[in-house]
Design a protein around this motif. Structure first.
Motif, PDB file in Angstrom:
ATOM      1  N   ALA A   1       0.832  -1.201   0.000  1.00 14.68           N
ATOM      2  CA  ALA A   1       0.000   0.000   0.000  1.00 14.68           C
ATOM      3  C   ALA A   1       0.872   1.258   0.000  1.00 14.68           C
ATOM      4  O   ALA A   1       0.547   2.253  -0.669  1.00 14.68           O
ATOM      5  N   SER A   2       1.969   1.218   0.742  1.00 17.56           N
ATOM      6  CA  SER A   2       2.884   2.359   0.771  1.00 17.56           C
ATOM      7  C   SER A   2       3.512   2.589  -0.601  1.00 17.56           C
ATOM      8  O   SER A   2       3.669   3.737  -1.047  1.00 17.56           O
ATOM      9  N   TRP A   3       3.883   1.505  -1.282  1.00 24.22           N
ATOM     10  CA  TRP A   3       4.413   1.641  -2.647  1.00 24.22           C
ATOM     11  C   TRP A   3       3.386   2.275  -3.575  1.00 24.22           C
ATOM     12  O   TRP A   3       3.725   3.128  -4.405  1.00 24.22           O
ATOM     13  N   PHE A   4       2.142   1.892  -3.425  1.00 23.48           N
ATOM     14  CA  PHE A   4       1.088   2.464  -4.246  1.00 23.48           C
ATOM     15  C   PHE A   4       1.072   3.988  -4.116  1.00 23.48           C
ATOM     16  O   PHE A   4       0.955   4.709  -5.109  1.00 23.48           O
ATOM     17  N   ILE A   5       1.211   4.488  -2.888  1.00 24.09           N
ATOM     18  CA  ILE A   5       1.226   5.935  -2.657  1.00 24.09           C
ATOM     19  C   ILE A   5       2.485   6.568  -3.243  1.00 24.09           C
ATOM     20  O   ILE A   5       2.418   7.557  -3.988  1.00 24.09           O
ATOM     21  N   SER A   6       3.639   5.993  -2.910  1.00 25.27           N
ATOM     22  CA  SER A   6       4.908   6.603  -3.331  1.00 25.27           C
ATOM     23  C   SER A   6       5.122   6.555  -4.834  1.00 25.27           C
ATOM     24  O   SER A   6       5.850   7.390  -5.394  1.00 25.27           O
ATOM     25  N   SER A   7       4.478   5.608  -5.524  1.00 20.79           N
ATOM     26  CA  SER A   7       4.632   5.487  -6.974  1.00 20.79           C
ATOM     27  C   SER A   7       3.585   6.278  -7.746  1.00 20.79           C
ATOM     28  O   SER A   7       3.475   6.144  -8.964  1.00 20.79           O
ATOM     29  N   GLY A   8       2.804   7.083  -7.034  1.00 18.63           N
ATOM     30  CA  GLY A   8       1.852   7.968  -7.717  1.00 18.63           C
ATOM     31  C   GLY A   8       0.498   7.367  -7.966  1.00 18.63           C
ATOM     32  O   GLY A   8      -0.252   7.866  -8.822  1.00 18.63           O
ATOM     33  N   GLY A   9       0.129   6.345  -7.218  1.00 21.43           N
ATOM     34  CA  GLY A   9      -1.163   5.707  -7.453  1.00 21.43           C
ATOM     35  C   GLY A   9      -2.353   6.519  -6.981  1.00 21.43           C
ATOM     36  O   GLY A   9      -3.460   6.353  -7.491  1.00 21.43           O
ATOM     37  N   ALA A  10      -2.128   7.387  -5.993  1.00 16.50           N
ATOM     38  CA  ALA A  10      -3.223   8.200  -5.448  1.00 16.50           C
ATOM     39  C   ALA A  10      -3.070   9.638  -5.922  1.00 16.50           C
ATOM     40  O   ALA A  10      -2.028  10.264  -5.727  1.00 16.50           O
ATOM     41  N   LYS A  11      -4.109  10.133  -6.548  1.00 11.76           N
ATOM     42  CA  LYS A  11      -4.099  11.514  -7.041  1.00 11.76           C
ATOM     43  C   LYS A  11      -5.390  12.195  -6.630  1.00 11.76           C
ATOM     44  O   LYS A  11      -6.475  11.708  -6.933  1.00 11.76           O
ATOM     45  N   GLY A  12      -5.249  13.307  -5.921  1.00  7.57           N
ATOM     46  CA  GLY A  12      -6.423  14.042  -5.478  1.00  7.57           C
ATOM     47  C   GLY A  12      -7.302  13.258  -4.534  1.00  7.57           C
ATOM     48  O   GLY A  12      -8.529  13.428  -4.540  1.00  7.57           O
ATOM     49  N   GLY A  13      -6.703  12.389  -3.736  1.00  5.83           N
ATOM     50  CA  GLY A  13      -7.486  11.594  -2.792  1.00  5.83           C
ATOM     51  C   GLY A  13      -8.178  10.402  -3.401  1.00  5.83           C
ATOM     52  O   GLY A  13      -8.959   9.733  -2.734  1.00  5.83           O
TER      53      GLY A  13
END
Length: 387
Positions: free
Chosen positions: A186-198
């Motif tokens: 899940a942390s990789w998902f965030i750091s790799s740009g998976g979440a944009k604008g919430g």
């Protein structure tokens, strides 16, 4: 498609959502399970502080509807006494976990769920509120078709693995590594740009070209997928459907009266733990071929402020009139709250009537627009291309 206000988040207990019939307060059972006393308490709270309607959601949660602003605080006090409240809104939003209902007391499912809940509470991950986890650790997978982004599963030999949704293979882990690996993914998902604008989902991130790092090497094939579950008797208890995902508080009282715990599912069904007889009650589905199982419908008007039509009335009328192999989704607007994925037939209510989508979702281009609900009921062949 018709325009709709996509809020990008799901309600909780601490952060309810305003709807056409009042506040919607979502209760997320810990471990995907409600003890009998909690079931009774929720029924009482829904009667006292809501309008008596309770949703069973595709995220395996319960929603108490029709709560007033004044009653919300007292409802929270009641949920706290039932041990169904998170410490704050951030923890509540992160604790988005599906748990297979087909677990036994001797296996590791509930321990994994508790460990993941605790780890998420201690985590600082800023995950999209629709981002979720699944613990599907049986010898066959039952949650593969349900919404989750990080999955704890087993391989064909019964060993644990962690898999990113959208990836065919998973990463083998020891028992003590499963939860930490899930959070690292899940942390990789965030750091790799998976979440944009919430917002953001794992499968879409991978489909867009995101490559998992070598530390998450995916070399293990998960266990086979079990056929879709139907109402009936299982070794774990009685699996009962809830028509269109909504029940009266009196029905929940009936479940409580049986003295059995409830295990939640994302299929708009509940499993009455250890029960050997199928319960009866208004809106309950106990037969595997009940026509209501073919149709998914959101709350619709007037319960939802975004909805353009009474979806439940149309769904009830159409359920016995469509083919046994047809799956129909009736949505009150383009958001598709009741189902985000594709269905054989999707009807989307608009200000000009119903748009018809075949083999798609509310986000896909309709083949017909502005249909009248009464005309569809009188000639349902139009749904599958009869015209």
């Amino acid at each position: 498609m018709s325009a709709a206000a996509i809020k990008g988040w799901c309600p909780g207990a601490l952060r309810p959502m305003q709807s056409g019939d009042g506040l919607v307060v979502r209760v997320r059972p810990f471990g995907g399970r409600l003890e009998a006393a909690q079931v009774a308490g929720l029924a009482e709270l829904a009667e006292r502080y809501g309008n008596g309607l309770i949703d069973v959601t595709s995220r395996a949660n319960l929603q108490i509807r029709g709560v007033s602003e004044q009653g919300h605080r007292r409802l929270l006090d009641g949920l706290a006494l039932l041990r169904l409240l998170d410490p704050d809104t951030d923890i509540e939003a992160r604790r988005n976990i599906l748990v297979t209902p087909f677990w036994n007391s001797a296996d590791e499912t509930q321990a994994l769920a508790a460990e993941l809940e605790e780890a998420l509470a201690d985590s600082a991950l800023d995950l999209p509120t629709k981002f979720g986890f699944a613990i599907d650790d049986g010898r066959s997978r039952v949650l593969a078709g349900d919404s989750a982004d990080v999955r704890i599963e087993r391989d064909r030999d019964g060993r644990l693995l962690v898999r990113a949704d959208g990836a065919r293979l998973g990463h083998s882990v020891a028992r003590g590594e499963a939860v930490s690996t899930a959070l690292a993914l899940a942390s990789w998902f965030i750091s790799s740009g998976g979440a944009k604008g919430g917002r953001g989902r794992m499968a879409a991130h991978i489909a867009a070209g995101a490559v998992l790092p070598e530390s998450f090497s995916c070399e293990t094939e998960p266990a086979p997928v079990m056929a879709a579950s139907q109402p009936g008797h299982y070794p774990h208890g009685a699996l009962v459907g809830v028509a269109f995902g909504q029940m009266l508080h009196t029905t929940l009282h009936q479940f409580a009266g049986c003295g059995h715990a409830l295990r939640m599912t994302p299929w708009r069904m509940v499993l009455s733990e250890g029960k050997r007889e199928m319960p009866s009650g208004a809106g309950l589905i106990t037969e595997p071929y009940d026509p209501a199982l073919r149709v998914i419908a959101c709350s619709g008007a007037p319960r939802c402020r975004e909805a353009h039509a009474d979806t439940r009335a149309l769904a009830s009328a159409l359920a016995p009139r469509i083919g046994i192999d047809t799956r129909l989704h009736v949505s009150g607007c383009a958001k598709g709250c009741a189902r985000s994925g594709a269905s054989a037939v999707t009807l989307v209510a608009t200000s000009a009537g119903f748009d018809l989508v075949r083999d798609g979702s509310t986000r896909d281009e309709p083949v017909l627009r502005g249909l009248n609900g009464a005309d569809i009921v009188s000639d349902p062949s139009i749904l599958v291309g009869g015209h």
